[in-house]
Design a protein around this motif. Sequence first.
Motif, PDB file in Angstrom:
ATOM      1  N   THR A 171     -19.166   9.785 -13.411  1.00 57.15           N
ATOM      2  CA  THR A 171     -19.760   8.466 -13.191  1.00 57.15           C
ATOM      3  C   THR A 171     -18.843   7.520 -12.419  1.00 57.15           C
ATOM      4  O   THR A 171     -19.241   6.394 -12.129  1.00 57.15           O
ATOM      5  N   LEU A 172     -17.626   7.960 -12.100  1.00 55.41           N
ATOM      6  CA  LEU A 172     -16.732   7.130 -11.292  1.00 55.41           C
ATOM      7  C   LEU A 172     -15.792   8.020 -10.507  1.00 55.41           C
ATOM      8  O   LEU A 172     -15.805   9.249 -10.653  1.00 55.41           O
ATOM      9  N   ARG A 222     -12.584   1.326   4.748  1.00 57.90           N
ATOM     10  CA  ARG A 222     -11.183   1.029   5.084  1.00 57.90           C
ATOM     11  C   ARG A 222     -10.295   2.266   5.010  1.00 57.90           C
ATOM     12  O   ARG A 222      -9.075   2.155   4.983  1.00 57.90           O
ATOM     13  N   GLY A 223     -10.930   3.444   4.966  1.00 54.52           N
ATOM     14  CA  GLY A 223     -10.188   4.692   5.095  1.00 54.52           C
ATOM     15  C   GLY A 223      -9.866   5.413   3.808  1.00 54.52           C
ATOM     16  O   GLY A 223      -9.136   6.408   3.822  1.00 54.52           O
ATOM     17  N   CYS A 224     -10.391   4.945   2.666  1.00 47.34           N
ATOM     18  CA  CYS A 224     -10.054   5.567   1.387  1.00 47.34           C
ATOM     19  C   CYS A 224     -10.795   6.893   1.193  1.00 47.34           C
ATOM     20  O   CYS A 224     -11.948   7.060   1.620  1.00 47.34           O
ATOM     21  N   ARG A 225     -10.131   7.804   0.521  1.00 51.63           N
ATOM     22  CA  ARG A 225     -10.776   9.000   0.007  1.00 51.63           C
ATOM     23  C   ARG A 225     -11.379   8.688  -1.356  1.00 51.63           C
ATOM     24  O   ARG A 225     -10.779   7.979  -2.160  1.00 51.63           O
ATOM     25  N   ILE A 226     -12.548   9.233  -1.633  1.00 49.91           N
ATOM     26  CA  ILE A 226     -13.221   9.044  -2.917  1.00 49.91           C
ATOM     27  C   ILE A 226     -13.133  10.361  -3.679  1.00 49.91           C
ATOM     28  O   ILE A 226     -13.694  11.376  -3.259  1.00 49.91           O
ATOM     29  N   GLU A 227     -12.383  10.355  -4.785  1.00 48.84           N
ATOM     30  CA  GLU A 227     -12.080  11.566  -5.539  1.00 48.84           C
ATOM     31  C   GLU A 227     -12.768  11.495  -6.906  1.00 48.84           C
ATOM     32  O   GLU A 227     -12.331  10.751  -7.795  1.00 48.84           O
ATOM     33  N   PRO A 228     -13.864  12.247  -7.104  1.00 46.82           N
ATOM     34  CA  PRO A 228     -14.621  12.154  -8.358  1.00 46.82           C
ATOM     35  C   PRO A 228     -13.781  12.470  -9.584  1.00 46.82           C
ATOM     36  O   PRO A 228     -12.875  13.305  -9.554  1.00 46.82           O
ATOM     37  N   ALA A 251     -21.496   7.254  -0.842  1.00 53.09           N
ATOM     38  CA  ALA A 251     -20.463   6.260  -0.542  1.00 53.09           C
ATOM     39  C   ALA A 251     -19.372   6.837   0.341  1.00 53.09           C
ATOM     40  O   ALA A 251     -18.727   6.110   1.115  1.00 53.09           O
ATOM     41  N   ALA A 252     -19.125   8.144   0.210  1.00 51.24           N
ATOM     42  CA  ALA A 252     -18.039   8.770   0.958  1.00 51.24           C
ATOM     43  C   ALA A 252     -18.517   9.436   2.245  1.00 51.24           C
ATOM     44  O   ALA A 252     -17.775  10.228   2.819  1.00 51.24           O
ATOM     45  N   ALA A 253     -19.735   9.112   2.690  1.00 48.54           N
ATOM     46  CA  ALA A 253     -20.269   9.747   3.892  1.00 48.54           C
ATOM     47  C   ALA A 253     -19.277   9.614   5.046  1.00 48.54           C
ATOM     48  O   ALA A 253     -18.851   8.493   5.356  1.00 48.54           O
ATOM     49  N   PRO A 254     -18.886  10.724   5.651  1.00 47.41           N
ATOM     50  CA  PRO A 254     -17.855  10.656   6.696  1.00 47.41           C
ATOM     51  C   PRO A 254     -18.363   9.966   7.954  1.00 47.41           C
ATOM     52  O   PRO A 254     -19.538  10.015   8.288  1.00 47.41           O
ATOM     53  N   ASP A 255     -17.445   9.321   8.634  1.00 44.12           N
ATOM     54  CA  ASP A 255     -17.760   8.898  10.000  1.00 44.12           C
ATOM     55  C   ASP A 255     -16.510   9.106  10.859  1.00 44.12           C
ATOM     56  O   ASP A 255     -15.435   8.725  10.492  1.00 44.12           O
ATOM     57  N   THR A 256     -16.707   9.755  11.934  1.00 43.55           N
ATOM     58  CA  THR A 256     -15.575  10.246  12.731  1.00 43.55           C
ATOM     59  C   THR A 256     -14.979   9.144  13.572  1.00 43.55           C
ATOM     60  O   THR A 256     -15.702   8.439  14.272  1.00 43.55           O
ATOM     61  N   PRO A 257     -13.636   8.969  13.487  1.00 46.17           N
ATOM     62  CA  PRO A 257     -13.002   7.943  14.326  1.00 46.17           C
ATOM     63  C   PRO A 257     -13.262   8.215  15.799  1.00 46.17           C
ATOM     64  O   PRO A 257     -13.381   9.340  16.224  1.00 46.17           O
ATOM     65  N   ALA A 277     -24.364   9.662  -5.832  1.00 43.74           N
ATOM     66  CA  ALA A 277     -23.995   8.304  -5.407  1.00 43.74           C
ATOM     67  C   ALA A 277     -22.627   8.287  -4.748  1.00 43.74           C
ATOM     68  O   ALA A 277     -22.411   7.594  -3.735  1.00 43.74           O
ATOM     69  N   LEU A 278     -21.678   9.049  -5.288  1.00 41.81           N
ATOM     70  CA  LEU A 278     -20.341   9.094  -4.694  1.00 41.81           C
ATOM     71  C   LEU A 278     -20.356   9.786  -3.334  1.00 41.81           C
ATOM     72  O   LEU A 278     -19.633   9.376  -2.413  1.00 41.81           O
ATOM     73  N   ARG A 279     -21.187  10.818  -3.188  1.00 37.17           N
ATOM     74  CA  ARG A 279     -21.293  11.477  -1.873  1.00 37.17           C
ATOM     75  C   ARG A 279     -21.824  10.498  -0.829  1.00 37.17           C
ATOM     76  O   ARG A 279     -21.353  10.479   0.317  1.00 37.17           O
TER      77      ARG A 279
END
Length: 395
Positions: free
Chosen positions: A186-187, A349-355, A389-395, A385-387
């Motif tokens: 859940t987080l 802002r570049g963070c990784r989201i680690e379940p 939020a963490a949807a990639p976008d290529t620089p 929900a976490l996936r």
Amino acid sequence: MIRGHHAATAADPKGLHRSGSIAGLAPLWSAATRGAPTLCATPRWLECNEPPNAGGLHYAVTADTRGALAVRRIDAGGFPANDPLAPFTADTPLEPADRQRAKALAAALRPYLPALTPTAAALLPGAYAPGVLAPEEPPVIAALLDELEATAERWRCPTSAVMHVPDTAHALRTALAARGYAGATTLAQTVLPLPGGTFDDYLAGLTSKRRRNVRREARAFAASGMTVRRAGIDEFTSEHAELHVRQLRRYGHDATAAQMVDIVRRSARFFGDWAVFLVAERAGRPEGFSLSYAHSGELHPKMSGFSPYADRHFAYFALVYYEPVAAAQELGLRRLVLGPGTYDAKSHRGCRIEPRTSYVRVTHRAAAPLVADLAALADRGGRAALRRAAAPDTP
């Protein structure tokens, strides 16, 4: 230094050293957790977060110092992120197809909830990491989980839990599932990897759109007349505390400035040498601050506060993201560890989201299958929900 610790007694026949306070195990604990060098696993952090004269704490270290366990008794109504039963008593993200099923299960579980507390939870205070610290070795993990469950039985806790387990802890996750623990994600922990060099090197890792947004926020902050300086933690006063209290009250928490000053003074005694205290001032008065701790190559923001003026001029982003990034780079740190929540803003802002998955095992026979089914729905919804939020976008 840990003050007043005494030598741990010899390991018992099960091969464990035990103590009701970290002071009783500090040297052994340090040896056992050397493979997990994180701020919140240090004896200093644990001792600082122990309530005075409190029961409901249990620490254990294996005789060969290959594994360690921290257990806390959690009563009903605790802080949601550290309450093992929160996924079953509060709103959690759910997939649309699961909502009616979850509603029916929650209604069926509700009468049993009072019988599921207190819980014996393996967790580290102020952290999003489990209280089972061990290598990926099933025998070590099994010994620690046996100790957790024995502690739950001794405390007459009908529920045992292991909180905030990362996906990378494969052996621990496998062992918990084999013992009938139900897991719900859940987080997530959010971590910003830091490049060496300067703030411009951090910006270079963002998309062009995000770089523009960061620069726009930085310009607005600079035009506000606020300036940021790194202060000593001994400079923390009730003025800073009031800014934090204002923030807490916005989220429904009741606290006083005096309580916050006491907390920071206590923290300063234990790990003030790790503090990074950043203050935004205007005309010599504080408008905002962030207080972080540097340890093992990481910077951990732990407290912040903002005035209404600061809110209007992007001080939150300046003091929680950009200034800590620059400070961490100057200190040669590798990661900014930001904790859960506001995932979209952090991802941008570049963070990784680690379940992080929290596991519970209840002894109440009627409640156990309801908990298992609800956990599965909460896990599916939380991960989805976490996936997003963490949807990639290529620089």
